[in-house]
Write a protein that holds these residues in place. Sequence first.
Motif, PDB file in Angstrom:
ATOM      1  N   ASN A 172       0.799  -1.225   0.000  1.00 31.77           N
ATOM      2  CA  ASN A 172       0.000   0.000   0.000  1.00 31.77           C
ATOM      3  C   ASN A 172       0.831   1.274   0.000  1.00 31.77           C
ATOM      4  N   THR A 173       2.153   1.141   0.070  1.00 29.52           N
ATOM      5  CA  THR A 173       3.030   2.316   0.056  1.00 29.52           C
ATOM      6  C   THR A 173       3.151   2.876  -1.359  1.00 29.52           C
ATOM      7  N   SER A 174       2.963   4.187  -1.499  1.00 22.73           N
ATOM      8  CA  SER A 174       3.116   4.837  -2.803  1.00 22.73           C
ATOM      9  C   SER A 174       4.594   5.102  -3.063  1.00 22.73           C
ATOM     10  N   ARG A 175       5.072   4.701  -4.232  1.00 18.07           N
ATOM     11  CA  ARG A 175       6.489   4.837  -4.556  1.00 18.07           C
ATOM     12  C   ARG A 175       6.677   5.423  -5.946  1.00 18.07           C
ATOM     13  N   GLN A 176       7.545   6.443  -6.062  1.00 14.38           N
ATOM     14  CA  GLN A 176       7.926   6.972  -7.369  1.00 14.38           C
ATOM     15  C   GLN A 176       9.046   6.146  -7.985  1.00 14.38           C
ATOM     16  N   GLY A 177       9.819   5.541  -7.147  1.00 20.94           N
ATOM     17  CA  GLY A 177      10.925   4.683  -7.552  1.00 20.94           C
ATOM     18  C   GLY A 177      11.227   3.755  -6.390  1.00 20.94           C
ATOM     19  N   TRP A 178      12.301   2.975  -6.529  1.00 19.34           N
ATOM     20  CA  TRP A 178      12.675   2.066  -5.442  1.00 19.34           C
ATOM     21  C   TRP A 178      13.957   2.584  -4.825  1.00 19.34           C
ATOM     22  N   VAL A 179      13.863   3.083  -3.588  1.00 20.31           N
ATOM     23  CA  VAL A 179      15.004   3.661  -2.873  1.00 20.31           C
ATOM     24  C   VAL A 179      15.392   2.678  -1.777  1.00 20.31           C
ATOM     25  N   VAL A 180      16.509   1.997  -1.962  1.00 19.78           N
ATOM     26  CA  VAL A 180      16.882   0.879  -1.103  1.00 19.78           C
ATOM     27  C   VAL A 180      16.963   1.270   0.359  1.00 19.78           C
ATOM     28  N   TRP A 181      17.562   2.445   0.662  1.00 16.85           N
ATOM     29  CA  TRP A 181      17.733   2.819   2.065  1.00 16.85           C
ATOM     30  C   TRP A 181      16.408   3.252   2.718  1.00 16.85           C
ATOM     31  N   GLU A 182      15.361   3.441   1.920  1.00 18.64           N
ATOM     32  CA  GLU A 182      14.036   3.722   2.481  1.00 18.64           C
ATOM     33  C   GLU A 182      13.196   2.446   2.568  1.00 18.64           C
ATOM     34  N   GLU A 183      13.758   1.334   2.084  1.00 15.71           N
ATOM     35  CA  GLU A 183      13.032   0.055   2.068  1.00 15.71           C
ATOM     36  C   GLU A 183      13.736  -0.987   2.929  1.00 15.71           C
ATOM     37  N   ASN A 184      14.393  -0.499   4.003  1.00 10.22           N
ATOM     38  CA  ASN A 184      15.104  -1.393   4.928  1.00 10.22           C
ATOM     39  C   ASN A 184      16.152  -2.252   4.220  1.00 10.22           C
ATOM     40  N   GLY A 185      16.796  -1.666   3.205  1.00  5.64           N
ATOM     41  CA  GLY A 185      17.872  -2.365   2.514  1.00  5.64           C
ATOM     42  C   GLY A 185      17.412  -3.433   1.534  1.00  5.64           C
ATOM     43  N   ARG A 186      16.121  -3.460   1.209  1.00  4.36           N
ATOM     44  CA  ARG A 186      15.606  -4.490   0.318  1.00  4.36           C
ATOM     45  C   ARG A 186      15.892  -4.174  -1.145  1.00  4.36           C
ATOM     46  N   TYR A 187      16.360  -5.188  -1.864  1.00  8.63           N
ATOM     47  CA  TYR A 187      16.585  -5.107  -3.298  1.00  8.63           C
ATOM     48  C   TYR A 187      15.548  -5.972  -4.016  1.00  8.63           C
ATOM     49  N   PRO A 188      15.400  -5.827  -5.332  1.00  6.15           N
ATOM     50  CA  PRO A 188      14.451  -6.669  -6.067  1.00  6.15           C
ATOM     51  C   PRO A 188      14.750  -8.157  -5.910  1.00  6.15           C
ATOM     52  N   ASP A 189      13.689  -8.948  -5.812  1.00  7.07           N
ATOM     53  CA  ASP A 189      13.819 -10.403  -5.733  1.00  7.07           C
ATOM     54  C   ASP A 189      13.794 -11.047  -7.108  1.00  7.07           C
ATOM     55  N   VAL A 190      13.143 -10.378  -8.061  1.00 12.51           N
ATOM     56  CA  VAL A 190      13.052 -10.867  -9.443  1.00 12.51           C
ATOM     57  C   VAL A 190      13.221  -9.683 -10.379  1.00 12.51           C
ATOM     58  N   ILE A 191      14.016  -9.873 -11.420  1.00 11.79           N
ATOM     59  CA  ILE A 191      14.207  -8.825 -12.432  1.00 11.79           C
ATOM     60  C   ILE A 191      14.071  -9.443 -13.814  1.00 11.79           C
ATOM     61  N   VAL A 192      13.386  -8.723 -14.704  1.00 13.67           N
ATOM     62  CA  VAL A 192      13.330  -9.093 -16.127  1.00 13.67           C
ATOM     63  C   VAL A 192      13.740  -7.871 -16.937  1.00 13.67           C
ATOM     64  N   GLU A 193      14.743  -8.039 -17.786  1.00 12.35           N
ATOM     65  CA  GLU A 193      15.136  -6.975 -18.712  1.00 12.35           C
ATOM     66  C   GLU A 193      14.668  -7.356 -20.115  1.00 12.35           C
ATOM     67  N   LEU A 194      14.083  -6.382 -20.812  1.00 14.37           N
ATOM     68  CA  LEU A 194      13.624  -6.577 -22.181  1.00 14.37           C
ATOM     69  C   LEU A 194      14.711  -6.075 -23.122  1.00 14.37           C
ATOM     70  N   LEU A 195      15.354  -7.015 -23.793  1.00 15.08           N
ATOM     71  CA  LEU A 195      16.529  -6.698 -24.599  1.00 15.08           C
ATOM     72  C   LEU A 195      16.164  -5.915 -25.862  1.00 15.08           C
ATOM     73  N   SER A 196      17.160  -5.183 -26.347  1.00 18.24           N
ATOM     74  CA  SER A 196      17.111  -4.526 -27.645  1.00 18.24           C
ATOM     75  C   SER A 196      18.545  -4.454 -28.143  1.00 18.24           C
ATOM     76  N   PRO A 197      18.755  -4.177 -29.424  1.00 14.32           N
ATOM     77  CA  PRO A 197      20.134  -4.097 -29.933  1.00 14.32           C
ATOM     78  C   PRO A 197      21.009  -3.117 -29.157  1.00 14.32           C
ATOM     79  N   SER A 198      20.402  -2.044 -28.631  1.00 13.31           N
ATOM     80  CA  SER A 198      21.196  -1.028 -27.938  1.00 13.31           C
ATOM     81  C   SER A 198      21.454  -1.363 -26.474  1.00 13.31           C
ATOM     82  N   THR A 199      20.712  -2.330 -25.904  1.00 16.14           N
ATOM     83  CA  THR A 199      20.866  -2.630 -24.473  1.00 16.14           C
ATOM     84  C   THR A 199      21.317  -4.058 -24.181  1.00 16.14           C
ATOM     85  N   ALA A 200      21.315  -4.934 -25.176  1.00 18.71           N
ATOM     86  CA  ALA A 200      21.564  -6.360 -24.931  1.00 18.71           C
ATOM     87  C   ALA A 200      22.900  -6.607 -24.233  1.00 18.71           C
ATOM     88  N   ASN A 201      23.964  -5.968 -24.705  1.00 19.91           N
ATOM     89  CA  ASN A 201      25.284  -6.198 -24.114  1.00 19.91           C
ATOM     90  C   ASN A 201      25.327  -5.760 -22.656  1.00 19.91           C
TER      91      ASN A 201
END
Length: 257
Positions: A96-125
């Motif tokens: 229920n917390t409203s977030r503009q982004g994910w700020v680790v030090w405001e989230e008790n040091g929590r990082y993402p548990d799952v990440i998916v990146e959508l590749l493109s020619p400019s970002t794949a590497n």
Amino acid sequence: MIPVESIGQGIDREAKLFFEEHKPPTDLIFDDGAEMESNRHRIAMTVLIRSVEQGLAHRNDFFVGGNMFIYYSAKQIRNQDFRGPDFFAVLGVDSNTSRQGWVVWEENGRYPDVIVELLSPSTANQDTGKKKDIYEQVFRTPDYFVFDPFEPNSLQGWRLDANLRYQPLVANERGWLWCETLGFWLGTWEGIVDRETATWVRFFDESGNLVLLPEEAAQQQAEAAQQQAEHERQRASRLEARLRELGEDPNDLTLNQ
């Protein structure tokens, strides 16, 4: 002899200076104006976010986001390296917390548990190189996946092992990869989303059922209700026919009721 008060004041000054130099910044940027690589990338991101929200609707302890900044260190801020993952999920946090982004030090040091990146020619590497290293060595994100929305056979995934190193995930017979954190499979699905036909990366439950988008779930419920109504109509028609065979007028029975 140095007075005790002076020693204490010196320590206090040093502590204040350390805090001023290391305290988390408050003037964070949450929008750099950058757009997704393509409309298909935007749709693919939205599909992942909304399907997980639907699939975990019975819980109130998760957050999912996409194309949002993740702030985790002062060095990152100095380098202006703000761009976040295309999709990420964090479990065990307040939904229920409203977030503009994910700020680790405001989230008790929590990082993402799952990440998916959508590749493109400019970002794949970068997504399979520098970013993958950060997700492994800094974020310690247990499950990491990449997929190019324009390349149906591009799905790859990794999971942290006991030594906190990424090991490639092995696909099942359908080519799907198991996301242990969410308890879902991640695989490809061909169909139309937002009027665009493509091969999309989608989540599937443990039994292999597609994790539906809210509108897909609503449509499924409507179709089930329509089928039930049709079943009842046919049942009533059969009963009426049977009564007529027995010499009874169904209309008379209705009137008598």
